[in-house]
Design an enzyme around this catalytic site. Structure first.
Site, PDB file in Angstrom:
ATOM      1  N   THR A  57       0.851  66.220  34.845  1.00  0.00           N
ATOM      2  CA  THR A  57       1.378  67.877  35.384  1.00  0.00           C
ATOM      3  C   THR A  57       1.659  68.430  34.378  1.00  0.00           C
ATOM      4  O   THR A  57       1.240  69.931  34.690  1.00  0.00           O
ATOM      5  CB  THR A  57       2.546  67.773  36.758  1.00  0.00           C
TER       6      THR A  57
ATOM      7  N   THR B 244      -4.405  73.801  32.516  1.00  0.00           N
ATOM      8  CA  THR B 244      -3.624  72.344  33.201  1.00  0.00           C
ATOM      9  C   THR B 244      -3.667  72.558  34.526  1.00  0.00           C
ATOM     10  O   THR B 244      -3.610  71.528  34.577  1.00  0.00           O
ATOM     11  CB  THR B 244      -2.260  71.838  32.066  1.00  0.00           C
TER      12      THR B 244
ATOM     13  N   GLY C 102       0.934  70.788  41.721  1.00  0.00           N
ATOM     14  CA  GLY C 102       0.294  69.397  42.025  1.00  0.00           C
ATOM     15  C   GLY C 102      -0.466  68.551  42.623  1.00  0.00           C
ATOM     16  O   GLY C 102      -1.210  67.686  43.628  1.00  0.00           O
ATOM     17  N   GLU C 103       0.289  69.538  44.548  1.00  0.00           N
ATOM     18  CA  GLU C 103      -1.086  68.687  45.864  1.00  0.00           C
ATOM     19  C   GLU C 103      -1.281  70.227  46.526  1.00  0.00           C
ATOM     20  O   GLU C 103      -2.354  69.465  47.213  1.00  0.00           O
ATOM     21  CB  GLU C 103       1.274  68.637  47.061  1.00  0.00           C
TER      22      GLU C 103
ATOM     23  N   ARG D 235       2.073  82.256  40.152  1.00  0.00           N
ATOM     24  CA  ARG D 235       1.847  83.334  38.843  1.00  0.00           C
ATOM     25  C   ARG D 235       1.393  81.210  37.820  1.00  0.00           C
ATOM     26  O   ARG D 235       1.906  80.728  38.012  1.00  0.00           O
ATOM     27  CB  ARG D 235       3.172  83.294  37.602  1.00  0.00           C
ATOM     28  N   ILE D 236      -0.499  81.592  37.693  1.00  0.00           N
ATOM     29  CA  ILE D 236      -0.474  80.331  36.480  1.00  0.00           C
ATOM     30  C   ILE D 236      -0.214  80.294  35.265  1.00  0.00           C
ATOM     31  O   ILE D 236      -0.655  81.498  34.668  1.00  0.00           O
ATOM     32  CB  ILE D 236      -1.912  80.431  36.995  1.00  0.00           C
TER      33      ILE D 236
END
Lengths: 329, 166, 739
Positions: C469, C635, C705-706, C629-630
């Protein structure tokens, strides 16, 4: 994996002698199917004869103007061989439709023909399977049978042969060269694999101690009009649900010769020469292809999860012939 | 329990050149190249993802060609040259394909990565990939469950371009 | 403060280890005097083991032991001891506990030998006799007996609101359909493995494939009665998991038991077929009745889910909350029942429940939009949820409209023809589909420790995990930014039960939970640095408050005068301090409770379907994400790309086939259980829309992640409908369903 003894054969004669001298012995070359099956205890040879050092790794011209593929030439070297690509593109395409680059780099041509079925039950020693253990029954008939046969099956076995290369070779009328204790013999590819009948444990008509030394391609390669169409559950790295190898010889819009072999539908590559003959002298057209497709699946019988293959085979044959004939709709 | 004292499987002496170093080894005949690398030589960079030739994580270069090491008996490769992921970098300097995997974030968990990298190098050597679709098909023998495929394709494209310039 | 590190597309800090083969996974730690265990599994789904004959195996030189229920070590008695941190309500499966078989491929013996090959061979020699009992694995047969569990693992179905039945009756347009997907298995490429190092003094160090080292530690302590200091669990690298590592799997039990009994180090690696012998995404059938007014206002939703569970645990996931989260509707009824089968308990698999429920809902909504005669995106926008009706709370932030706008523009949605089968290219029917989705943005309590060394190296640690992740990377970024250090001056440690506590690595909550703890501990360290700086003789920082300093470039300086500065290393050296450390616990704020917190997505898909052969190619995917926020666009993008690939697998390929004769998943390998390969993936694009959220957690990130998977399968199914006019409601959409 069960323990086994191991020898390296230095020539064909030694290999044959060695396999005769040992009980439950097997030849090993690429090993890409045999080792898999040994690890999961489906195949349990007590002796392995390593044949990778035999001088069977070349592709040569034959006197009649065809090609002889050494048994140990890898699938990759065959598919990418200049003469194969040029004269037998159908074979290149069929080989490249199967497996992966890594597997094709290791798997040999003879080994490809001798790979075992991908039936889920054959692969699972906790289930009944007549091919793996004769007399235990066929779990697939009443179980999950998506990748199983619709033609030529028996009440004892409905497994399919998984090779793509064999389907291409079947369309090319290839011949198999074999050496055994009785010497050499040659058999047409249509006689190499067999239908399951009541001895599904036997995949082929090879004698117990025979070794394939080469595959011969006759001069007719259908290099102008061919296709290998493979339907599968993902775009690559999956076995065929239904595949079609088609080769046509067309002159002035008229078909001189037609070859059609189906994969994924039977215990062997499926040919119907009488149906192919229907095309001789006919115009290449959808109208003329459809009856051939119908004839190919005549008598087909599906099971709970694979009946779709009958219609899929029909449509695939028509599509493959249209593609081979370069007819656009 | 009375033990059967005979060894269950025989051993053979072989010679392998692994990442440039020739090694004399005694292997049990049932040991695969993959298990030899991972369990006997501690070269765990080569991964076991299925042990059945169905995932590509175990891809190595055998005499320059990419193969599945899980479906290869070590004893059958006496005299061969093997390159694994551990043999690609020159000292601290990564192989360009390794660096490109980092730069394009062409992996996540990293488990299929050594196989993908060896496969990429094998693909370049084969020289058969001409189009993006060719790359996708010829890299399909390496499953990436994290789904980094589109980034992997970029790496391969870049490596192909580099090899054509060279 | 301007971001130097956060929000930048940094390369993974663990990338070099991964591309050189130096990243070590559970089965790869070299320990001395290692033995190998191979598990034997049951051949039946239900019954009793009459006998296990291991004599042939034990005769072999080098076979050390065959463990079965008859000779296993003494085990804990109470269920509680077996309940791990992700256990659903019920009575957890106990390996080798007794002679009862509860599911097919149940682990029933462990063969331990000096080499792997020998253990594998010996395992094949173990003969088992069973007294078979009838099993039931047919979902349809057990569905009439579906039940509401006493306790839900998931959100219990809320009370209905409005008058759904009546509203449905009165609606101008309605649909009632059932949607199904089969069981699916996680199949990370690393197979589950444990290496147990017998340290010689009763202590063990366990290298385990787990999404939380603390969970394995707790599990082992509970079952084998060990103390915390006797078990250390490490999992620095995990080769994918997607939920399969949320619960300790049976190889851990086996390896630990064997090590304790044999007083030897033991490694147990499951085989690929054995990867089909434990938790999986449960098969689910969902019935949806929707009603809309003539002008397209959603008026009624009745959503009933039937989901598989085992006979011994009540597994449930959030399948049915999505109508209340994604749409505005005054009349809603939701129910969720379990169908007990003789299988292993299902287990969270990437976006558990969301993937399932949103698939059904988004297909049903699509069907209704055609009935109404509206563009499917316009229909969704018309019924846009301004608040979460499940919790009756406003969203902390929700930029889904912007996802639609940017996604549609990138995709070219405005050129779509509404009628099915209206776009084609030769044999290929072209279809465009859309779906939207959401996923919870949760923060859990977490702790972290930070140590600054005299050489300027900052080490931050927490017992979380990185399953691919990017945890190593984003935590390093957060720490670097908090103390103004270069990224290469920071090391983040995880995957170790001896580190400060962290929640399981799952649920998309790691960035927010552990990230908040990392930020807090670094801030705390910053305060300590200031205090220490103030002790230096003549310090210009005397009487300065923490708000008045800035950490930047390895230095601390005054906010209003950057020339008043001191290097962090100098603070330490001037105080003759080797290192400075801080610890912090972070918890979600009370304010969060006033809001519903979700990430959102809108996904646009193009498919080409061969009209004759039924083969589908997903030619284009545009996924627009509102995920707060990224932290690292590189990634983050990979996470979403992975979700897209998973969505392709779910829509078209993945299917664990249950053979009801045996009660056994039959396609138990990667040749026959199809996950997407490289050739299945074509043009994919990811858009992150800007979304500011100061409520969701101190980091402002929502976790990715989802959210990337949830809308993909329905968007594909909707595109296939648009292409072909065929509505396939049971996944996967294989070619036979389209021929």
């Amino acid at each position: 994996m069960r323990p086994f003894t191991y020898t390296r054969a230095k020539d064909v004669a030694a290999a044959v002698t060695d396999i005769r001298a040992n009980s439950e012995a097997r030849f090993i070359a690429g090993g890409t199917n045999l080792l898999d099956l040994m690890k999961i205890d489906v195949m349990k040879p007590r002796h392995l004869v390593d044949i990778t050092r035999l001088a069977l790794d070349t592709i040569e011209e034959t006197d009649e103007g065809g090609l002889r593929l050494g048994a140990l030439v890898t699938n990759a070297d065959t598919a990418y061989h200049e003469q194969v690509e040029k004269r037998y593109p159908l074979l290149s395409h069929a080989i490249l439709a199967g497996a992966t680059a890594q597997l094709r780099n290791k798997a040999t041509d003879a080994g490809n023909l001798l790979q075992r079925t991908r039936c889920y039950y054959f692969y699972d020693t906790d289930t009944a399977c007549n091919k793996r253990e004769p007399g235990t029954g066929c779990s697939a008939i009443s179980g999950y049978n998506r990748n199983h046969a619709i033609l030529g099956h028996s009440e004892h076995c409905i497994a399919t042969h998984p090779s793509d290369m064999a389907v291409g070779l079947a369309a090319l009328d290839a011949r198999i060269l074999v050496t055994g204790p009785q010497g050499e013999r040659m058999l047409p590819i249509s006689d190499l694999h067999r239908l399951p009948g009541n001895t599904p444990e036997k995949d082929t008509n090879l004698g117990e101690n025979e070794i394939i030394t080469a595959i011969e391609l006759p001069p007719q390669g259908f290099a102008q009009h061919f296709t290998y169409l493979k339907n599968r559950d993902r775009a690559s790295y999956a076995f065929a649900l239904v595949s079609v190898a088609a080769g046509l010889e067309i002159e002035g819009g008229v078909i001189r010769e037609a070859r059609i072999a189906l994969g994924g539908v039977a215990h062997k590559p499926w040919r119907r020469p009488e149906a192919e003959a229907m095309l001789r002298g006919k115009k290449a057209s959808r109208e003329n292809f459809q009856p051939v497709a119908d004839a190919y699946v005549q008598g087909a019988k599906g099971f709970e999860h694979n009946t779709f293959k009958i219609e899929l085979a029909r449509r695939s044959i028509v599509r493959a012939l249209m593609t081979a004939a370069k007819i656009e709709e | 329990m009375e033990k059967n004292t005979t060894a269950s499987v025989s051993k053979e002496k072989i010679s392998l050149t692994i990442n440039g170093t020739e090694q004399q080894l005694e292997v049990e005949v049932w040991t695969t190249l993959l298990d030899l690398l991972r369990e006997h030589l501690q070269l765990t960079g080569t991964k076991k993802g299925c042990d059945q030739g169905q995932c590509g994580a175990c891809t190595i270069l055998l005499d320059g060609n990419r193969i599945n090491s899980c479906l290869s008996l070590a004893v059958m490769h006496d005299g061969s040259e093997i390159t694994t992921i551990e043999g690609l970098a020159q000292g601290d300097e990564l192989h360009p394909v390794q660096q490109a995997f980092i730069d394009h974030d062409a992996f996540q968990c990293g488990y299929c990565t050594p196989g993908q990298i060896c496969s990429t190098i094998g693909l370049i050597k084969e020289g058969k990939a001409k189009t993006v679709d060719d790359i996708r098909d010829l890299m399909s023998g390496n499953i990436c469950r994290c789904g980094a495929y589109s980034n992997i394709v970029k790496v391969v494209q870049e490596a192909l371009e580099r090899s054509q310039q060279a | 403060m301007a971001s130097e590190v956060i929000g930048k597309p940094k390369n993974r800090v663990d990338g070099r280890k991964k591309v050189t083969g130096q990243a070590r996974y559970a089965a790869e730690f070299s320990v001395p005097d290692l033995t190998y265990g191979v598990v034997v599994n049951s051949a039946i789904a239900r019954g009793t083991i009459k006998s296990i004959d291991a004599s042939e195996a034990l005769k072999l030189e080098g076979v050390l032991q065959v463990f079965t229920h008859e000779n296993r070590t003494k085990l804990a008695y109470y269920d509680k001891s077996y309940q791990d941190m992700d256990a659903p309500p019920g009575s957890p499966f106990r390996p080798l506990y007794n002679n009862q078989v509860q599911f097919n491929m149940q682990p029933i013996a462990l063969v331990v030998a000096e080499t792997y090959e020998l253990a594998l061979y010996a395992a094949a020699l173990v003969k088992v006799e069973y007294e078979q009992a009838p099993h039931e694995t047919k979902f349809a047969a057990q569905r009439p007996y579906a039940y509401e569990p006493e306790e839900y693992k998931s959100t219990p179905p809320p009370e209905p609101w409005g008058s759904p039945e009546e509203a449905l009756k009165n609606a101008a347009h309605t649909i009632t359909e059932e949607y199904a997907h089969p069981s699916q298995h996680h199949n990370p490429i690393e197979m589950h493995a444990s290496t147990v190092h017998w340290e010689g003094d009763g202590r063990i160090t366990v290298y385990d494939k787990i999404q939380g080292a603390l969970n394995s530690q707790k599990y082992v302590m509970g079952i084998f009665g060990l103390k915390e200091e006797e078990v250390r669990v490490l999992s620095p690298f995990v080769g994918g998991a997607f939920g399969s590592g949320l619960r300790p799997q049976y190889q851990l039990f086996m390896a630990v038991m064997a090590a304790l009994e044999l007083k030897r180090s033991v490694r147990v690696v499951l085989t690929r077929p054995q990867m089909f012998s434990f938790g999986h995404r449960p098969k689910t059938v969902q019935r949806l009745s929707l009603g809309a007014s003539a002008d397209g206002k959603l008026q009624a939703v009745i959503h009933e889910a039937y989901a598989e569970t085992s006979r011994f645990e009540d597994y449930s996931e959030d399948v049915i909350i999505w109508p209340g989260v994604l749409y505005n509707c005054d009349n809603v009824k939701l129910s969720h029942k379990l169908v007990g089968l003789d299988v292993y308990t299902p287990l969270d698999m990437r976006a558990p429940g969301g993937t399932t429920g949103i698939f059904a809902l988004e297909c049903a909504i699509d069907e209704l939009s055609y009935k109404v005669g509206m563009d499917p995106m316009e229909f969704r926008l018309k019924n846009y949820a301004e608040k979460d009706q499940i919790e009756d709370k406003p969203f902390s932030s929700k930029e889904l409209r912007e996802c639609y706008r940017q996604g549609a523009e990138k995709f070219g949605w405005k050129n779509r023809k509404q009628a099915p089968r209206s776009m084609r290219e030769g044999h290929q029917l072209i279809g465009w589909g859309v779906a939207n989705g959401a996923w919870e943005a949760t923060q859990k309590p977490a702790s972290a420790k930070a140590v600054l060394a005299l050489n300027g190296q900052l080490t931050v640690s927490s017992a979380t995990g990185d399953i691919g992740t990017g945890t190593y990377t984003i935590m390093s970024q957060i720490a670097a930014e908090s103390l103004g250090l270069a990224l290469d001056k920071v090391e983040f440690k995880l995957g170790d039960s001896s580190l400060p506590k962290a929640p399981l690595e799952g649920g998309s909550w790691t960035a927010s939970s552990v990230g908040s703890a990392v930020k807090k501990v670094c801030n705390k360290l910053g305060e300590k640095l200031l205090e220490l700086a103030q002790e230096i003789e003549g310090s210009p920082f005397k009487n300065v408050k923490i708000e008045e300093v800035v950490f930047e470039g390895g230095r601390m300086h005054l906010k209003n005068n950057s020339s008043t500065a001191i290097a962090l290393t100098e603070i330490l050296s001037r105080n003759k301090t080797e290192s400075l450390q801080a610890e912090a616990d972070s918890e979600p704020s009370d304010e969060q409770e006033n809001y519903s917190r979700y990430s959102h997505s809108a996904v646009f898909v193009e498919v080409k379907v061969d009209e004759d052969l039924g083969t589908v190619k997903v030619t284009r995917v545009v996924s627009a994400i509102a995920g707060g926020r990224i932290l690292n666009p590189k990634t983050a993008r990979s996470q979403i790309l992975g979700g897209i690939v998973w969505g392709i697998g779910m829509a078209m390929e993945e299917y664990s086939v249950m053979d009801n004769q045996y009660g056994r998943f039959m396609n138990h390998d990667l040749a026959e259980y199809h996950v997407p390969v490289n050739a299945d993936v074509h043009d994919v694009e990811v858009i992150f829309v800007e979304e500011k959220d100061e409520i969701v957690n101190p980091i402002g990130a929502k976790g990715l992640g989802e959210i990337g998977i949830v809308s993909v399968a329905p968007a594909i199914a909707n595109a296939i409908y648009h292409a072909t006019g065929k509505r396939v409601r049971d996944l996967p959409i294989t070619l036979d369903k389209l021929v």
